[in-house]
Design a protein around this motif. Structure first.
Motif, short mmCIF file in Angstrom:
data_model
loop_
_atom_site.label_atom_id
_atom_site.label_comp_id
_atom_site.label_asym_id
_atom_site.label_seq_id
_atom_site.Cartn_x
_atom_site.Cartn_y
_atom_site.Cartn_z
N SER A 1 48.13 1.72 -25.84
CA SER A 1 48.49 1.68 -24.35
C SER A 1 49.32 0.53 -24.01
O SER A 1 50.44 0.50 -24.68
N HIS B 1 45.60 10.44 -23.34
CA HIS B 1 45.47 9.17 -23.23
C HIS B 1 44.13 8.69 -24.07
O HIS B 1 43.18 9.34 -23.88
N ARG C 1 44.09 2.35 -13.75
CA ARG C 1 45.32 3.07 -13.70
C ARG C 1 46.08 2.96 -12.45
O ARG C 1 45.62 2.61 -11.32
N TYR C 2 47.40 3.15 -12.73
CA TYR C 2 48.37 3.25 -11.50
C TYR C 2 48.37 1.88 -10.83
O TYR C 2 48.90 1.89 -9.75
N GLU D 1 48.76 9.29 -18.64
CA GLU D 1 48.93 7.90 -18.01
C GLU D 1 50.43 7.58 -18.37
O GLU D 1 51.06 6.76 -17.67
#
Length: 306
Positions: free
Chosen positions: A178, A268, A134-135, A241
């Motif tokens: 996603s 998510h 993530r990120y 997210e």
């Protein structure tokens, strides 16, 4: 004694989650629901196929339905998200045995409904089989761009499926999660790279986008988004997210047969069958509902007309 409404709904959800759709002479029938087979009864085959980028050899995992050898069936191309095709527990082993639970479930689910499904690993062949945390969006390499590159992988998979004697070439759908959902949105746009004629006849017949990031590199900042074939988007309102608000804005004035479903309180990865996601009540309800909706949608859009 009358059953409480909640109990009836739970029974219906179980029937939906465990039911199957029969295939007869290459036709998907949404009205029948034979008993679902054991997971191991769906064979998974590793294949290699060219991306439409003209330089990358992709890895695909085929989930084949149990139909007579000379039958042609509809098919589904599946595009993984930013974490890649494999489980976080793969520990350096990237093959059919370490595919994530979500991908295994959907691949087998589609096969049990009578589709030939292929999960496309577009990260591994480019050196990133483990995916990204993530990120990490701003640090991901340009060769994995969901707007300019990953649609080429989707169309490479479409061409591969159309070359197979067991696939109905005009009945292929697309599903992405996603970052793969973002790639699905870009793939269905009328300016997507990979094909010249952006129509259901030349491209995908229909598409499913699960909780995509909808900024899409600001590709549609000036012109409204459009999809050349029916598209359905599913997302939770508590997605941690990506932005449901941004997806609403992208699609509210979009052209084409586009419908969205936002699940209240779902996060998510709400359809991931793992315990971490399914201990959230809203995710359980959303997962049950999205399985039903996705199954009915592809049955309506990809059913053989022969």
């Amino acid at each position: 004694m009358r059953r409480p409404r909640a109990a009836i709904l739970r029974i219906c959800a179980v029937l939906i989650a465990t039911g199957g759709l029969a295939v007869l002479a290459g036709r998907v029938d949404a009205q029948s629901a034979p008993e679902r087979s054991a997971p191991d009864s769906v064979p998974v085959e590793r294949v290699e196929l060219p991306s439409a980028d003209g330089k990358t050899t992709l890895v695909g995992y085929l989930f084949r339905p149990a139909v007579p050898g000379d039958s042609r069936v509809p098919a589904v191309v599946m595009m993984h998200g930013r974490a890649g095709a494999y489980s976080t527990l793969a520990n350096g082993v990237y093959d059919a045995t370490t595919l994530s639970q979500r991908h295994q479930f959907w691949g087998r689910w589609w096969a049990e409904q009578g589709y030939l499904a292929i999960l496309v690993d577009g990260f591994g062949p480019r050196g990133y089989p483990q995916g990204f945390p993530r990120y990490s969006y701003k640090s991901r390499p340009p060769e994995l761009d969901e707007v300019t590159v990953r649609p080429l992988d989707a169309y490479g998979a479409l061409a591969y499926l159309r070359s197979r004697p067991d696939v109905l070439p005009e009945r292929v759908g697309l599903q992405g999660w996603s970052n793969g959902g973002s790639a699905a949105l870009a793939t269905m746009a009328p300016d997507a790279p990979g094909i010249a004629d952006h129509t259901p006849a030349a491209g995908f017949r229909a598409a499913l986008a699960f909780y995509p990031a909808c900024r899409l590199k600001d590709h549609f900042a000036k012109d409204d988004y459009a999809a050349y074939a029916p598209l359905r988007l599913y997302m939770g309102t508590a997605d941690e997210e990506v932005s449901p608000k941004r997806c609403r804005a992208l699609l509210e004035d979009a052209d084409g047969d586009i419908k969205t479903k936002f699940y209240t309180g779902a996060t998510h990865d709400f359809d991931d069958p793992g315990r971490r996601r399914q201990r959230i009540g809203a995710n359980v309800e959303a997962r049950e509902d999205v399985i039903r909706r996705a199954t009915e949608f592809f049955a309506a859009q990809l059913a053989s007309t022969h």
